[in-house]
Design a protein around this motif. Structure first.
Motif, short mmCIF file in Angstrom:
data_model
loop_
_atom_site.label_atom_id
_atom_site.label_comp_id
_atom_site.label_asym_id
_atom_site.label_seq_id
_atom_site.Cartn_x
_atom_site.Cartn_y
_atom_site.Cartn_z
N VAL A 32 -29.06 -92.31 -43.99
CA VAL A 32 -30.10 -93.19 -44.89
C VAL A 32 -29.10 -94.09 -45.55
O VAL A 32 -28.18 -93.86 -46.21
CB VAL A 32 -30.76 -92.10 -45.63
CG1 VAL A 32 -31.47 -92.84 -46.62
CG2 VAL A 32 -31.60 -91.13 -44.89
N ASP A 34 -29.84 -98.09 -48.12
CA ASP A 34 -31.06 -98.66 -49.08
C ASP A 34 -32.00 -99.38 -48.03
O ASP A 34 -33.27 -99.73 -48.69
CB ASP A 34 -30.26 -99.63 -49.86
CG ASP A 34 -29.40 -99.01 -50.96
OD1 ASP A 34 -29.51 -97.94 -51.28
OD2 ASP A 34 -28.58 -99.73 -51.45
N SER A 36 -33.55 -97.93 -45.62
CA SER A 36 -34.22 -96.91 -44.89
C SER A 36 -35.70 -96.62 -45.42
O SER A 36 -36.01 -96.68 -46.74
CB SER A 36 -33.62 -95.60 -45.00
OG SER A 36 -32.43 -95.81 -44.25
N PRO A 64 -33.25 -95.70 -50.95
CA PRO A 64 -34.28 -95.86 -49.72
C PRO A 64 -35.97 -95.73 -50.19
O PRO A 64 -35.87 -95.27 -51.35
CB PRO A 64 -34.16 -94.74 -48.70
CG PRO A 64 -33.80 -93.48 -49.97
CD PRO A 64 -32.70 -94.31 -50.73
#
Length: 130
Positions: A32, A34, A36, A64
């Motif tokens: 994961v 930023d 996502s 995210p």
């Protein structure tokens, strides 16, 4: 339920990670970033593992987009999410097992996908409608 959602989003062209168990989720979390989009489906919205996962993102400085689907009640995951969609259903327990319907979750996830496809054009996803 989640297999069907995995199929829908994958066929629409999204790179989908569907962590089926706790160990797989632990590995998927490491991917994961930023950019996502993380969907969390938790009827009661108080799942310790998911709450801990969101806290881990925060502690790692990750941001995210968190989209959750929970019951229509104030809950921890709803409050930690960027977007929360409510589902309305009766909480059903049989033989000390939760058999609450999750059809509403599927419907919400389908509608989100179909709206995204409509907004961005079918050609971007190689999807066709009947």
């Amino acid at each position: 339920m989640t297999e069907y959602l995995y199929y829908l989003y994958s066929m629409a062209g999204f790179s989908v990670h569907f962590p089926r168990d706790k160990d797989y989720r632990r590995l998927a979390i490491q991917q994961v970033n930023d950019d996502s989009l993380v969907f969390i489906l938790s009827y009661h919205g108080n799942n310790d593992e998911f709450v801990s996962m969101i806290n881990d993102f925060i502690q790692a400085g990750l941001n995210p987009m968190i989209v959750s689907v929970t019951e229509a009640d104030n809950n921890v995951i709803q409050n930690m999410s960027d977007l929360n969609f409510y589902m309305f259903t009766d909480d059903i327990q049989v033989n000390e097992t939760d058999i609450t319907s999750h059809i509403s979750m599927i419907a919400i996830m389908e509608l989100l996908l179909y709206q995204y496809v409509e907004d961005h054009g079918e050609d971007d996803f190689n999807m066709t409608r009947p």
